[in-house]
Each structure stands twice: as C-alpha cells, then as structure tokens.
Design a protein around this motif. Structure first.
Motif, PDB file in Angstrom:
ATOM      1  N   THR A 279       7.334  -9.490  12.402  1.00  0.00           N
ATOM      2  CA  THR A 279       5.882  -9.654  12.461  1.00  0.00           C
ATOM      3  C   THR A 279       5.230  -8.487  13.183  1.00  0.00           C
ATOM      4  OG1 THR A 279       6.155 -12.060  12.495  1.00  0.00           O
ATOM      5  CG2 THR A 279       4.024 -11.183  13.204  1.00  0.00           C
ATOM      6  N   GLY A 280       5.839  -8.041  14.278  1.00  0.00           N
ATOM      7  CA  GLY A 280       5.286  -6.914  15.034  1.00  0.00           C
ATOM      8  C   GLY A 280       5.159  -5.668  14.183  1.00  0.00           C
ATOM      9  N   THR A 281       6.185  -5.408  13.377  1.00  0.00           N
ATOM     10  CA  THR A 281       6.145  -4.239  12.495  1.00  0.00           C
ATOM     11  C   THR A 281       5.030  -4.368  11.469  1.00  0.00           C
ATOM     12  OG1 THR A 281       8.539  -3.931  12.745  1.00  0.00           O
ATOM     13  CG2 THR A 281       7.484  -2.856  10.873  1.00  0.00           C
ATOM     14  N   VAL A 282       4.925  -5.547  10.851  1.00  0.00           N
ATOM     15  CA  VAL A 282       3.901  -5.762   9.822  1.00  0.00           C
ATOM     16  C   VAL A 282       2.500  -5.657  10.418  1.00  0.00           C
ATOM     17  CG1 VAL A 282       2.950  -7.421   8.176  1.00  0.00           C
ATOM     18  CG2 VAL A 282       5.427  -7.154   8.391  1.00  0.00           C
ATOM     19  N   ILE A 283       2.292  -6.233  11.594  1.00  0.00           N
ATOM     20  CA  ILE A 283       0.972  -6.198  12.235  1.00  0.00           C
ATOM     21  C   ILE A 283       0.584  -4.767  12.580  1.00  0.00           C
ATOM     22  CG2 ILE A 283      -0.307  -6.848  14.309  1.00  0.00           C
ATOM     23  CD1 ILE A 283      -0.097  -9.074  12.266  1.00  0.00           C
ATOM     24  N   LEU A 284       1.562  -3.973  13.052  1.00  0.00           N
ATOM     25  CA  LEU A 284       1.283  -2.573  13.369  1.00  0.00           C
ATOM     26  C   LEU A 284       0.884  -1.811  12.108  1.00  0.00           C
ATOM     27  CD1 LEU A 284       1.302  -0.814  15.903  1.00  0.00           C
ATOM     28  CD2 LEU A 284       3.646  -0.131  15.348  1.00  0.00           C
ATOM     29  N   ILE A 285       1.600  -2.082  11.006  1.00  0.00           N
ATOM     30  CA  ILE A 285       1.246  -1.464   9.727  1.00  0.00           C
ATOM     31  C   ILE A 285      -0.159  -1.887   9.309  1.00  0.00           C
ATOM     32  CG2 ILE A 285       1.777  -1.446   7.252  1.00  0.00           C
ATOM     33  CD1 ILE A 285       4.732  -1.746   8.019  1.00  0.00           C
ATOM     34  N   LEU A 286      -0.471  -3.169   9.472  1.00  0.00           N
ATOM     35  CA  LEU A 286      -1.805  -3.662   9.108  1.00  0.00           C
ATOM     36  C   LEU A 286      -2.899  -2.996   9.938  1.00  0.00           C
ATOM     37  CD1 LEU A 286      -1.471  -7.520   8.526  1.00  0.00           C
ATOM     38  CD2 LEU A 286      -2.235  -5.807   6.898  1.00  0.00           C
ATOM     39  N   LEU A 287      -2.654  -2.833  11.245  1.00  0.00           N
ATOM     40  CA  LEU A 287      -3.645  -2.196  12.117  1.00  0.00           C
ATOM     41  C   LEU A 287      -3.971  -0.796  11.612  1.00  0.00           C
ATOM     42  CD1 LEU A 287      -5.345  -1.997  14.702  1.00  0.00           C
ATOM     43  CD2 LEU A 287      -3.278  -1.225  15.896  1.00  0.00           C
ATOM     44  N   PHE A 288      -2.922   0.001  11.375  1.00  0.00           N
ATOM     45  CA  PHE A 288      -3.139   1.362  10.892  1.00  0.00           C
ATOM     46  C   PHE A 288      -3.790   1.360   9.503  1.00  0.00           C
ATOM     47  CE2 PHE A 288       0.657   2.585  13.697  1.00  0.00           C
ATOM     48  CZ  PHE A 288      -0.170   2.960  14.745  1.00  0.00           C
ATOM     49  N   SER A 289      -3.365   0.425   8.649  1.00  0.00           N
ATOM     50  CA  SER A 289      -3.903   0.391   7.284  1.00  0.00           C
ATOM     51  C   SER A 289      -5.383   0.006   7.275  1.00  0.00           C
ATOM     52  CB  SER A 289      -3.102  -0.578   6.414  1.00  0.00           C
ATOM     53  OG  SER A 289      -3.378  -1.921   6.759  1.00  0.00           O
ATOM     54  N   PHE A 290      -5.788  -0.911   8.158  1.00  0.00           N
ATOM     55  CA  PHE A 290      -7.198  -1.274   8.243  1.00  0.00           C
ATOM     56  C   PHE A 290      -8.039  -0.065   8.668  1.00  0.00           C
ATOM     57  CE2 PHE A 290      -5.974  -5.910   9.014  1.00  0.00           C
ATOM     58  CZ  PHE A 290      -6.375  -6.294   7.751  1.00  0.00           C
ATOM     59  N   MET A 291      -7.497   0.706   9.623  1.00  0.00           N
ATOM     60  CA  MET A 291      -8.210   1.896  10.091  1.00  0.00           C
ATOM     61  C   MET A 291      -8.282   2.951   8.979  1.00  0.00           C
ATOM     62  SD  MET A 291      -6.431   1.902  13.851  1.00  0.00           S
ATOM     63  CE  MET A 291      -7.145   3.407  14.473  1.00  0.00           C
ATOM     64  N   ILE A 292      -7.166   3.123   8.256  1.00  0.00           N
ATOM     65  CA  ILE A 292      -7.151   4.050   7.119  1.00  0.00           C
ATOM     66  C   ILE A 292      -8.161   3.607   6.062  1.00  0.00           C
ATOM     67  CG2 ILE A 292      -5.761   4.866   5.164  1.00  0.00           C
ATOM     68  CD1 ILE A 292      -3.314   4.733   7.069  1.00  0.00           C
ATOM     69  N   GLY A 293      -8.146   2.312   5.749  1.00  0.00           N
ATOM     70  CA  GLY A 293      -9.068   1.776   4.751  1.00  0.00           C
ATOM     71  C   GLY A 293     -10.526   1.957   5.154  1.00  0.00           C
ATOM     72  N   ARG A 294     -10.809   1.818   6.445  1.00  0.00           N
ATOM     73  CA  ARG A 294     -12.177   1.986   6.929  1.00  0.00           C
ATOM     74  C   ARG A 294     -12.649   3.424   6.721  1.00  0.00           C
ATOM     75  NH1 ARG A 294     -16.813  -0.775   7.554  1.00  0.00           N
ATOM     76  NH2 ARG A 294     -18.101   0.139   9.188  1.00  0.00           N
ATOM     77  N   ILE A 295     -11.777   4.378   7.048  1.00  0.00           N
ATOM     78  CA  ILE A 295     -12.131   5.791   6.866  1.00  0.00           C
ATOM     79  C   ILE A 295     -12.350   6.093   5.382  1.00  0.00           C
ATOM     80  CG2 ILE A 295     -11.302   8.163   7.105  1.00  0.00           C
ATOM     81  CD1 ILE A 295      -9.802   7.288   9.618  1.00  0.00           C
TER      82      ILE A 295
END
Length: 432
Positions: A279-295
């Motif tokens: 879960t920790g790995t997936v959540i970290l990926i999600l955090l970065f992906s949300f930031m990437i998606g926002r940009i």
C-alpha cells in the motif's frame, strides 16, 4: 508532446531498474523543471487528492488478499473447484482459471492470485501432465482476472484518477472477465491432447485423494461466501466499496483464525506488514501521479494530445486501435498501477472526444493490462508466475504469447469495439 515525453521518460527509468515510485518522482522533477511549477503548491494538491474515502479500500483489499493466502482460504477454494470440474478433459487447467477468477472476486489483485493459486496448483498440474512452462503461462494470464473481476484495485485507482464511479467501473469489467474465463477454458481444452497429454486424476502418482463433493463444498463454504457478501453488498446497495473492503478484511480474519485455523498471529503479522509495504508503494506512486496530472492539466497537455491525434487520425476506429496499441506497449514496460494512474488520465479526453464512454474506457484499460503484464521485456506477472512455477521464462513465453494472441487479444478487441459488453451491466444497475 511533453506528455508523451514524460511517459517515455517513465518507461526509460523503469527499464534501467529505477524503482517504480522513484521513476514517478523523476518524471515529476522533469515536469516541475520545464514548466517552472510551484512544488509546494503541487504537494498540497497531491495531499488533498489522496484525502479520499475511496482510497481507504485500497489497503483493506490488499490485506484481504494476503490474509486469504496465509489463512487457508485460497486452498479451500482450489480444492472445491478441482473436485467440481477437475476430472473432465482439461479440467485441471480450467480449475486454475476459475480459482483465479473467484480469488479475484475477493482480493482484487493479480500478484496475490499468482502467489496463492500458483503455489497450490503448479505441482498438481505437472503431475497431471501439464508442462510447467504452459502451467505458469496459464497462471500468469488467469491471475489477471483479479484486475477484471470486482473488487479490483486497478479499477479503484482508475475511478479515483478519472473521477468516475467505483461501482460503475467494477460492473463494466465483469463482461470482459467472463469472456476471458470462457476463452481460457476453451483454449486450455484445445491444448490438452494436442500439445500435451493430460493424465487421469486416478492415475497421477503422488496426488492426494480428492475429498468428496459434499465435503469439499462444506470446507469451501466460508470462502465461497466472501465474494457473495462483497459483490452482493456493493450492488445491492447495502454498503459502499470502501465498506465492502472493511467487511472483506474482517471476514477473512474471522475465517482464517476461527474457522480454518490456518491463520496464526505470526502469519497475520506478516500479512499486515506485506500489505502495508504494498500500500505504501502504491500511495507514493499515486501522490506523484496526482502532482504530475495536475501539471499536465494546467499546461493543457491532454487537450493538446487530443487535438494532435485527432488531426493525424480522423477515423474514430483507427484512434481506438492506436490507443489500444499504446496501452499494450505501455503495459509491456510499466505495471498496472503505472498504466492506470498515468496513461489513462492522459488519454481520457481523447477517448471522450472519440465518443468512448469513460466507464467503457475503464474496461479497455483493464484488458490492456492483462496483455501488457504478461508481455516481455518487463512482464511482471509472467516473471512472478515463472518464479512460483520454478521454470525459466524461455519455457513460458511461447505458451503465454499463444494464450494472449488467441484469447486475451480478441477479448480486448471485442471489449473495445462492442461497448455494450462493458456498459450493459452498469446501465442495468443504474450507474451510468
């Protein structure tokens, strides 16, 4: 163009061995640099995106998968299915396919299905005459039913990043999943007697005597009740997918500790730790992906991509084929989480512009993952199946390619060009 460069950079980082989460961090650093984005603002928006009730289901379903593996639930399911259909021609292979499907209807992950079902079934399959390479390939393909059959962690992530209904995405992938199960069973039955001979169950040396149907059913009843509770509760409106995840995890603990009694405190602790790491790995990926998606959204990259593709390819059918090919290639290099949280939002405006319903696109993405996760060079699920089956990739890759070419690929094409396969059930249930 920058969006495709970002996806290409992500693929390159994964190919050279950078851990998935830090590959996302590298892409984020690249985008922050070229667009001069405010990282503090991005972090705040990323955190707010993670503050979602839906995402609570993620660790709970992951934990349920590990508890099924360590609590004896998977073994009872396999025993039950083998007794019911294992004695027919190709029945042992069909048992693996159906067991993976039922396992997916509880745990929602492919990796847990590979570890649980593969550990139990690869040995008996070899004793029945199945080549280890073929058995491992069948395991790799069928384990991806955990992504198609709800509850699916991949569909939860798709719903979160594209802002769709989780229940609708769950319902949309059921049709393709059933089609894949039927296709794999038919392909396996065709293979038996043509490419290898299946040994009769009574003649297979060293195999334990199978329990009676009544006894196998009684043993498996608590395990079989889990998918009924989860799916019946969700589609019956009794509880939300998040609440279903909590019920599934609690039920798996009760069954493992007090009914089957295979779940010990040590195994439970190990399951919790493994689930937390995943879960920790997936959540970290999600955090970065949300930031990437926002940009990307701020720079209108998805809209520019839509305009570029629409200019180059005017036929909507050709656009769908091009997106399918891109999804498969991305899946060959990236894992299902990466494809879902990066590529799916990037192509969503293009799909809507082409007349594809977002929920239909969820099924297309899920089907592409089935192919990509078993295709070299990365092929994470296929390599894991080889490790479980204790066989080299060279003996597995050709059977896997055959199953993908004759079963998984046609299922993906049917899913893509027959929208009602994915949309019938969500419409029937009132989700779309």
């Amino acid at each position: 163009m920058e969006g495709l460069i970002a996806v290409g950079l992500l693929m390159l980082l994964m190919i050279i061995g950078v851990p998935v989460a830090w590959s996302f961090a590298g892409v984020l650093a690249y985008l922050v640099y070229i667009y001069d984005a405010n990282l503090n603002t991005m972090m705040l928006q990323g955190y707010r995106s993670l503050d979602s009730v839906i995402l609570i289901a993620l660790p709970l379903f992951v934990l349920t998968g590990y508890l099924m593996q360590s609590g004896g639930i998977a073994k009872r399911l396999v025993d039950f299915i083998e007794v019911m259909i294992g004695k027919r021609r190709g029945g042992m292979g069909a048992s693996m396919v159906v067991a993976s499907g039922i396992f997916g209807a509880i745990a929602g992950t492919a990796t847990a299905a590979v570890a649980s079902i593969g550990t139990i079934m690869i040995g008996p399959l070899e004793q029945r005459g199945y080549p280890r390479g073929y058995a491992s390939a069948l395991l790799g393909i069928s384990s991806l039913l955990g992504i198609l059959i709800p509850p699916s962690i991949t569909m939860i992530l798709f719903a979160v990043v594209t802002r769709q209904s989780v229940a609708a995405c769950f319902a949309a992938s059921i049709g393709p999943a059933l089609l894949l199960i039927i296709g794999l069973i038919i392909a396996n039955r065709f293979s038996v007697g043509r490419f290898f001979d299946e040994i009769n169950s009574a003649a297979a040396e060293g195999m334990e005597k199978a329990p009676s149907k009544a006894r196998a059913t009684l043993r498996a009843f608590p395990a079989l009740s889990l998918p009924i509770i989860i799916l019946g509760g969700i589609y019956g409106g009794i509880f939300t997918p998040t609440e279903a995840a909590a019920v599934a995890a609690f039920a798996a603990m009760i069954i493992g500790f007090f009914i089957y009694k295979d779940l010990t405190v040590k195994r439970f602790s190990s399951s919790v730790i493994s689930a937390a790491e995943t879960t920790g790995t997936v959540i970290l990926i999600l955090l970065f992906s949300f930031m990437i998606g926002r940009i990307l959204a701020m720079e209108r990259i998805p809209q520019d991509l839509t305009e570029m593709v629409s200019t180059l390819i005017e036929n909507p059918l050709l656009i769908l084929i091009a997106v399918n090919i891109f999804l498969i290639i991305a899946g060959m290099i990236m894992d299902d989480v990466s494809v879902t949280v990066v590529v799916a939002p990037l192509f969503m405006p293009l799909m809507v512009e082409s007349g594809v319903h977002p929920v239909h696109f969820a099924s297309i993405v899920a089907c592409s993952v089935v192919i990509g996760a078993n295709s070299p060079p990365v092929a994470p699920i296929l390599y894991m199946a080889c490790r479980i089956g204790q066989v080299s990739i060279h003996r597995t890759v050709m059977p896997a390619l055959a199953l993908m070419g004759f079963v998984a690929m046609p299922v993906m094409l049917i899913t893509t060009f027959v929208p009602e396969l994915s949309l019938f059930l969500p419409r029937l249930l009132g989700f779309v």
